[in-house]
Design a protein around this motif. Structure first.
Motif, short mmCIF file in Angstrom:
data_model
loop_
_atom_site.label_atom_id
_atom_site.label_comp_id
_atom_site.label_asym_id
_atom_site.label_seq_id
_atom_site.Cartn_x
_atom_site.Cartn_y
_atom_site.Cartn_z
N GLY A 142 43.45 51.96 27.99
CA GLY A 142 43.26 53.30 27.43
C GLY A 142 44.46 53.82 26.67
N GLN A 143 45.63 53.18 26.77
CA GLN A 143 46.80 53.62 26.03
C GLN A 143 46.69 53.12 24.59
N THR A 144 46.90 54.01 23.63
CA THR A 144 46.64 53.67 22.22
C THR A 144 47.89 53.43 21.39
N GLY A 145 49.07 53.64 21.94
CA GLY A 145 50.30 53.44 21.17
C GLY A 145 50.55 51.97 20.87
N LYS A 146 51.30 51.71 19.82
CA LYS A 146 51.60 50.33 19.43
C LYS A 146 52.44 49.63 20.49
N LYS A 147 53.36 50.37 21.08
CA LYS A 147 54.22 49.78 22.09
C LYS A 147 53.42 49.38 23.33
N ALA A 148 52.57 50.30 23.80
CA ALA A 148 51.73 50.00 24.97
C ALA A 148 50.70 48.93 24.63
N GLY A 149 50.16 49.00 23.42
CA GLY A 149 49.16 48.01 23.01
C GLY A 149 49.74 46.60 22.97
N PHE A 150 50.98 46.50 22.47
CA PHE A 150 51.61 45.17 22.44
C PHE A 150 51.81 44.62 23.84
N LEU A 151 52.36 45.45 24.75
CA LEU A 151 52.64 44.95 26.09
C LEU A 151 51.35 44.56 26.81
N ARG A 152 50.28 45.34 26.59
CA ARG A 152 49.00 45.00 27.23
C ARG A 152 48.50 43.64 26.72
N CYS A 153 48.52 43.46 25.41
CA CYS A 153 48.04 42.19 24.83
C CYS A 153 48.95 41.02 25.21
N TYR A 154 50.25 41.27 25.23
CA TYR A 154 51.19 40.21 25.58
C TYR A 154 51.01 39.80 27.04
N ALA A 155 50.76 40.79 27.91
CA ALA A 155 50.52 40.48 29.32
C ALA A 155 49.25 39.64 29.48
N LEU A 156 48.20 40.00 28.73
CA LEU A 156 46.96 39.21 28.79
C LEU A 156 47.19 37.79 28.28
N TYR A 157 47.96 37.67 27.22
CA TYR A 157 48.26 36.34 26.67
C TYR A 157 48.98 35.48 27.70
N LEU A 158 50.00 36.03 28.35
CA LEU A 158 50.75 35.27 29.34
C LEU A 158 49.93 34.99 30.59
N ALA A 159 49.02 35.92 30.94
CA ALA A 159 48.11 35.66 32.06
C ALA A 159 47.23 34.45 31.75
N GLY A 160 46.75 34.39 30.51
CA GLY A 160 45.95 33.24 30.09
C GLY A 160 46.75 31.95 30.10
N GLU A 161 48.02 32.02 29.66
CA GLU A 161 48.88 30.83 29.67
C GLU A 161 49.15 30.36 31.10
N LYS A 162 49.36 31.32 31.98
CA LYS A 162 49.61 30.97 33.38
C LYS A 162 48.40 30.27 33.99
N ARG A 163 47.20 30.81 33.72
CA ARG A 163 45.99 30.19 34.25
C ARG A 163 45.75 28.81 33.62
N LYS A 164 46.09 28.68 32.35
CA LYS A 164 45.93 27.38 31.69
C LYS A 164 46.80 26.32 32.36
N GLU A 165 48.04 26.68 32.66
CA GLU A 165 48.93 25.73 33.34
C GLU A 165 48.38 25.35 34.71
N GLU A 166 47.83 26.32 35.41
CA GLU A 166 47.27 26.03 36.74
C GLU A 166 46.09 25.08 36.63
N GLU A 167 45.22 25.29 35.65
CA GLU A 167 44.05 24.41 35.48
C GLU A 167 44.47 23.01 35.06
N MET A 168 45.51 22.92 34.25
CA MET A 168 45.97 21.59 33.84
C MET A 168 46.47 20.79 35.03
N ILE A 169 47.18 21.46 35.94
CA ILE A 169 47.67 20.77 37.13
C ILE A 169 46.51 20.41 38.05
N GLU A 170 45.56 21.34 38.19
CA GLU A 170 44.41 21.08 39.06
C GLU A 170 43.55 19.93 38.56
N LEU A 171 43.37 19.84 37.23
CA LEU A 171 42.45 18.85 36.67
C LEU A 171 43.11 17.52 36.37
#
Length: 604
Positions: A142-171
């Protein structure tokens, strides 16, 4: 305000903004540059930035003396060149790109709403620092500022990277190949591309958008987006590094539409280094030393360039000084360990491995240094173990894949070596060492045509490395091929590429002799003999050269030269002494057969 002071203002603000957006690697880089700026000679020493810069100097030296004292006091060609350039003013007081074209942007916080938006950002950043990326993104909904928007998107990106690493190890295990992708890429690309279309994205959002495009394989568009990012906020070194990774040739580099800013010089120097244009990189870094006189980063890059140019002694001196100034440094020390390995400095490499083990043993660079130590000891199994540890910490650590391939070759495990080299090439197709390693492996497997293909690839990437041309020539020379004319061409390239080991000249002489080119063979034997004499070397190659030259000059009726080489052979105690005596007897008989000939004429 002086140009140096303006650099300080820009970097100070940039470090805060980068840290505030959790781009900690780029923030650290900016902060290190900030305290590396040499104060103006006429400026008062009372400013905070002056004291910060002088804090990096050693107690026995002032910051003004640092560019010269930072290098070892012993003489060397490179240090003499650097000193004379500084004295003559060739090292510019400011980098050649000139003055900054843009003032440091003020953080755009106007999107925060009045009901605790800043507090939410602080909470989200705390979650982010604790690696709770999805909680951080959820907090900023719900935060619309560029600063908050960047951190939200960057956090989602790193969450996806973290999960990708976990799946690579699992598989597939920690080092297995996998087609797992970041599941957040599609939604993030859709959001950021729409923000870019309507102009509601800042430089940090562009940086993240470029990362996503690069991960999806849209490299051309990623280059455009990264250029937009660095043009609007040039102090984000992470964006420059990602842009550099996409500049795989000089054509791409020269076509970049970059604005004129001093950070561009850091980028170009680093890009030249990556493209193996080491002389050009050295020139850029020398210019940057005019402002960032106490920069350990610049010194480490200079040392790396000198190592790549095979100036091992000069590079070693700079690396040693880096460790003296910063005993807990790990960055670039893996290059130093490669240098010590090449020079077989066992005690120095042992000391370095012990030091990084105590500093941070779970850094990929530390594992690589320890692996080099065990490799030099001949304990290749332990070396592989530490290279694998480095790769568990960073699967894209290029040097570890390549060096692990070398270890597998030593262990005669060719399938594992080939796999390691191919993984290195997947990460960076410009890694000539991996191509060279593949060539060596296929040569061991008696598959010379495969080996030639890989040797050619490596020599195209590193055309001035004599070792690669020698390896290709030896492949042409091998029993299955016996393509001696092609081998001669490769040895000629090696000889013209500063063949420090002297293999090329000797082999050129031998091959011309085999092919019956006696004049060319004599020419190269004489050159090789001159090289060995200049270097104070002895051995069978010297005996072979003198024997050939004695016989050649005898056949050409140049008796004085023939007698000269025969006389030198009399100093040896082996069978060559008897051969020389026999040749001398033949020379006397030949001289009596031509009584009207002036022997001195033959020596002219």
């Amino acid at each position: 305000m002086s140009s140096k002071e303006s650099y300080r203002v820009e970097l100070r603000s940039a470090a805060r903004q980068l840290s505030d957006r959790c781009l900690y690697s780029a923030a650290k880089w900016a902060a290190e540059l900030l305290i590396d700026i040499e104060p103006d000679a006429h400026a008062p020493a009372s400013s905070a930035s002056s004291s910060a810069a002088s804090a990096r100097a050693t107690p026995s030296t002032s910051s003004a003396a640092r560019p010269l004292s930072h290098l070892h006091p012993d003489a060397s060609a490179y240090r003499r060149r650097l000193r004379s350039a500084a004295a003559s003013g060739d090292i510019a007081a400011t980098p050649p790109a000139g003055v900054s074209y843009i003032s440091t942007p003020v953080p755009d916080d106007d999107g925060f709403n009045s009901d605790g938006g800043n507090d939410r950002y602080l909470l989200a950043k705390s979650y982010f620092d604790c690696r709770e990326y999805r909680r951080a993104a959820h907090t900023l909904r719900g935060q619309t500022g560029k600063k908050a928007g960047f951190l939200r998107c960057y956090a989602l990106y790193l969450a996806g990277e973290k999960r990708k690493e976990e799946e690579m190890i699992e598989l597939d295990g920690s080092l297995g190949k996998s087609d797992v992708v970041n599941s957040e890429l599609i939604s993030l690309e859709r959001e950021l591309s729409s923000l870019r279309r309507i102009g509601s994205i800042d430089s940090f959002g562009l940086y993240l958008y470029g990362l996503i495009l690069k991960d999806k394989g849209c490299e051309s568009l990623a280059v455009t987006v990264f250029v937009e990012s660095v043009n609007s906020f040039p102090w984000n070194w992470s964006a420059w590094s990602e842009l550099q990774s996409l500049c795989t040739n000089t054509d791409t580099l020269t076509k970049l539409n970059l604005k004129n800013h001093w950070m561009k010089d850091f980028f170009l120097a680093s890009a030249y280094q990556e493209l193996k244009m080491h002389e050009e990189a050295l020139k850029r870094y020398e210019c940057l030393l005019g402002v960032f006189r106490s920069s350990d980063y610049i010194q480490s890059q200079i040392a790396t360039a000198l190592y790549s140019l095979r100036e091992l002694d000069e590079a070693e001196v700079i690396f040693e000084d880096l460790l003296r100034n910063d005993p807990y440094r790990v960055e670039s020390m893996d290059i130093y360990s490669n240098l010590l390995y090449a020079k077989e400095c066992f005690s120095a490499l042992s000391f370095l491995a012990h030091r990084v083990f105590l500093t941070d043993k779970y850094r990929p660079e530390s594992c690589c240094i320890i692996a080099n130590y065990y490799s030099l000891k001949g304990q290749h199994e332990k070396s592989v173990l530490y290279f694998r540890r480095a790769l568990k910490l960073n699967r894209k650590y290029l040097s570890a894949w390549t060096l692990m391939g070398h270890e597998y070759v030593e262990m005669k495990n060719t399938p594992a070596a080939i796999d390691a080299y191919r993984r290195a090439i997947e990460i960076n197709p410009r890694d000539y060492r991996a191509w060279y390693g593949l060539g060596q492996t296929y040569e061991v497997m008696n598959m010379p045509f495969y080996a030639l293909y890989y040797f050619r690839k490596s020599s195209c990437l590193q055309p001035n490395d004599s070792r690669l041309w020698v390896a290709m020539a030896q492949c042409y020379e091998s029993a299955p091929l016996q393509m001696l004319e092609e081998a001669i061409k490769c040895y000629t390239r090696a000889a013209n590429s500063n063949d420090s080991e002297g293999i090329a000249l000797h082999q050129l002489a031998k091959l011309h002799g085999v092919l019956g080119h006696s004049e060319q063979a004599a020419f190269f034997y004489k050159k090789d003999l001159e090289r060995m004499e200049a270097e104070g070397r002895q051995g069978p190659n010297m005996v072979e050269a003198m024997l050939y030259l004695a016989r050649y000059y005898k056949s050409e009726k140049k008796f004085e030269e023939a007698e000269f080489y025969c006389t030198r052979l009399l100093d040896y105690t082996g069978p060559e002494r008897e051969t020389a005596k026999s040749l001398l007897r033949g020379l006397r008989i030949a001289q009596t057969a031509f009584p009207s000939m002036d022997i001195g004429h033959f020596g002219s």
